[in-house]
Scaffold this active site. Structure first.
Site, PDB file in Angstrom:
ATOM      1  N   TYR A   1      -1.852  -0.547  10.080  1.00 18.28           N
ATOM      2  CA  TYR A   1      -1.750  -0.991   8.782  1.00 18.28           C
ATOM      3  C   TYR A   1      -0.744  -0.752   7.919  1.00 18.28           C
ATOM      4  CZ  TYR A   1      -4.036  -1.001   4.051  1.00 18.28           C
ATOM      5  OH  TYR A   1      -4.124  -1.264   2.706  1.00 18.28           O
TER       6      TYR A   1
ATOM      7  N   SER B   1       0.842  -1.293  -0.036  1.00 15.57           N
ATOM      8  CA  SER B   1       0.025  -0.024   0.032  1.00 15.57           C
ATOM      9  C   SER B   1       0.856   1.122   0.065  1.00 15.57           C
ATOM     10  CB  SER B   1      -0.828   0.087   1.313  1.00 15.57           C
ATOM     11  OG  SER B   1      -1.553   1.203   1.459  1.00 15.57           O
TER      12      SER B   1
HETATM   13  P1  NAP Z   1     -11.565  -5.911   0.166  1.00 19.27           P
HETATM   14  O1  NAP Z   1     -12.414  -5.356  -1.022  1.00 19.27           O
HETATM   15  O2  NAP Z   1     -11.995  -5.867   1.403  1.00 19.27           O
HETATM   16  O3  NAP Z   1     -11.289  -7.378  -0.180  1.00 19.27           O
HETATM   17  C1  NAP Z   1     -10.691  -8.288   0.753  1.00 19.27           C
HETATM   18  C2  NAP Z   1     -10.517  -9.580   0.415  1.00 19.27           C
HETATM   19  O4  NAP Z   1      -9.406 -10.305   1.237  1.00 19.27           O
HETATM   20  C3  NAP Z   1     -11.950 -10.455   0.461  1.00 19.27           C
HETATM   21  O5  NAP Z   1     -11.861 -11.330  -0.541  1.00 19.27           O
HETATM   22  C4  NAP Z   1     -11.768 -11.095   1.848  1.00 19.27           C
HETATM   23  O6  NAP Z   1     -12.289 -12.455   1.917  1.00 19.27           O
HETATM   24  C5  NAP Z   1     -10.087 -11.470   1.839  1.00 19.27           C
HETATM   25  N1  NAP Z   1      -9.782 -11.717   3.305  1.00 19.27           N
HETATM   26  C6  NAP Z   1      -9.885 -10.822   4.264  1.00 19.27           C
HETATM   27  N2  NAP Z   1      -9.089 -11.035   5.352  1.00 19.27           N
HETATM   28  C7  NAP Z   1      -8.754 -12.469   4.952  1.00 19.27           C
HETATM   29  C8  NAP Z   1      -8.271 -13.588   5.807  1.00 19.27           C
HETATM   30  N3  NAP Z   1      -7.885 -13.572   7.016  1.00 19.27           N
HETATM   31  N4  NAP Z   1      -7.921 -14.638   4.992  1.00 19.27           N
HETATM   32  C9  NAP Z   1      -8.026 -15.046   3.781  1.00 19.27           C
HETATM   33  N5  NAP Z   1      -8.773 -13.720   3.273  1.00 19.27           N
HETATM   34  C10 NAP Z   1      -9.172 -12.699   3.711  1.00 19.27           C
HETATM   35  O7  NAP Z   1     -10.056  -5.311  -0.028  1.00 19.27           O
HETATM   36  P2  NAP Z   1      -9.306  -4.651  -1.312  1.00 19.27           P
HETATM   37  O8  NAP Z   1      -9.426  -3.046  -1.048  1.00 19.27           O
HETATM   38  O9  NAP Z   1      -9.426  -5.233  -2.458  1.00 19.27           O
HETATM   39  O10 NAP Z   1      -7.763  -4.961  -0.610  1.00 19.27           O
HETATM   40  C11 NAP Z   1      -7.014  -5.893  -1.233  1.00 19.27           C
HETATM   41  C12 NAP Z   1      -5.602  -5.798  -0.835  1.00 19.27           C
HETATM   42  O11 NAP Z   1      -5.136  -4.255  -1.267  1.00 19.27           O
HETATM   43  C13 NAP Z   1      -5.362  -5.557   0.512  1.00 19.27           C
HETATM   44  O12 NAP Z   1      -4.172  -6.270   1.445  1.00 19.27           O
HETATM   45  C14 NAP Z   1      -5.183  -4.123   0.873  1.00 19.27           C
HETATM   46  O13 NAP Z   1      -4.502  -3.741   2.025  1.00 19.27           O
HETATM   47  C15 NAP Z   1      -4.785  -3.512  -0.362  1.00 19.27           C
HETATM   48  N6  NAP Z   1      -4.853  -2.016  -0.508  1.00 19.27           N
HETATM   49  C16 NAP Z   1      -6.293  -1.771  -0.934  1.00 19.27           C
HETATM   50  C17 NAP Z   1      -6.432  -0.280  -1.105  1.00 19.27           C
HETATM   51  C18 NAP Z   1      -7.603   0.439  -1.231  1.00 19.27           C
HETATM   52  O14 NAP Z   1      -7.724   1.373  -1.140  1.00 19.27           O
HETATM   53  N7  NAP Z   1      -8.804  -0.602  -1.472  1.00 19.27           N
HETATM   54  C19 NAP Z   1      -5.350   0.507  -1.030  1.00 19.27           C
HETATM   55  C20 NAP Z   1      -4.019  -0.002  -0.782  1.00 19.27           C
HETATM   56  C21 NAP Z   1      -3.709  -1.301  -0.719  1.00 19.27           C
HETATM   57  P3  NAP Z   1     -14.122 -12.422   2.561  1.00 19.27           P
HETATM   58  O15 NAP Z   1     -14.898 -11.728   1.389  1.00 19.27           O
HETATM   59  O16 NAP Z   1     -14.457 -13.486   2.847  1.00 19.27           O
HETATM   60  O17 NAP Z   1     -13.733 -11.702   3.949  1.00 19.27           O
END
Ligand code: NAP
Length: 241
Positions: A150, A136
């Protein structure tokens, strides 16, 4: 290409799965417990490419991660790429007000989970394979007053990317990271602000939040043979933030 994406059923992981399927790659999706999202994700990916499957496994549990890889390898018949994407954020807060339980949950998922997933990936990837960590921009920015926990976990992923890329250099397995900025996904609801992308996006240099597909494009490039001499890199996908 045979690809496993943790957190592949929603947000950035799902966009990556859809993009991979569009390229004809076979994908296995990991998720924690949202069965409805997993079913919908498999249906969506199946409209784009061959034989997707989703497997529930908490990345913070080493046994479940091993079982996830067993299931993915059995389904795909091998593994060329792993996207270490599953991650969480908790309610915005100062560090002083964060509970030990919250800190343990965030570190266990984002750091211990990434180590468990990467460890299995190293054991199972075919030569010439690739790993991409989803870090991130918070690793650079620090997220003061909101989520320094985080941000610190993402800093750990950046360091892991450097070390593992060097460790695996001679094997031909490449290891890279993407550092997304504010992306339109449901993760912001977990931080207590579902509309965070709409609020923060306009204040970034490009004047908007990013879309999951824009992060997916970078992940897919890093996995592909087009990035054959790229390893140990951190690619910012943050609109200049
Ligand atoms: P999201 O929409 O909340 O989706 C999260 C995904 O991770 C879901 O499939 C969830 O499964 C799974 N997950 C969460 N905890 C888990 C665990 N303990 N074991 C296995 N699977 C797990 O998240 P996102 O925004 O796409 O983020 C994805 C990645 O990008 C993360 O690492 C996040 O830190 C990073 N990121 C995101 C942003 C942003 O602005 N969105 C920015 C920078 C970095 P369930 O649906 O079953 O809960």
């Amino acid at each position: 290409m045979k690809l496993l994406i943790t957190g592949g059923t929603r947000g950035i992981g799902l966009a990556t799965a859809v993009g991979a399927a569009r390229r004809g790659w076979e994908v296995a999706l990991g998720y924690r417990g949202n069965e409805d999202a997993a079913r919908l994700a498999v249906e969506q990916v199946a409209t784009e490419g061959p034989r997707p499957a989703a497997f529930g496994a908490d990345v913070g549990d080493a046994g479940q991660v091993a079982a996830l890889f067993d299931a993915a390898v059995a389904h795909l018949g091998g593994l060329d790429g792993v996207v270490v994407n599953a991650g969480i954020v908790a309610q915005a807060s100062t560090l002083a007000d964060m509970t030990p339980d919250r800190l343990d949950r965030v570190v266990r998922t984002n750091v211990t989970g990434a180590l468990y997933v990467a460890r299995e990936a190293v054991r199972r990837l075919q030569p010439g394979g690739a790993i991409v960590f989803v870090s991130s921009a918070a690793a650079r920015l620090g997220s003061p007053g909101e989520y320094v926990d985080y941000a610190a976990t993402k800093g750990a992923l950046d360091t892991l990317t450097v070390g593992l890329s060097k460790e695996l250099g001679p094997t031909g397995i490449r290891v890279n990271a993407v550092r997304p900025g504010v992306i339109e996904t449901d993760i912001h609801a977990d931080g207590g602000e579902p509309d965070r992308a709409a609020r923060v996006g306009p204040a970034t240099p490009m004047g908007r939040a990013g879309r999951p597909e824009e992060v997916a494009a970078a992940i897919l490039w890093l996995l592909s043979s087009e990035a054959s001499y790229v390893t140990g890199a951190h690619l910012d996908i943050a609109g200049g933030r």
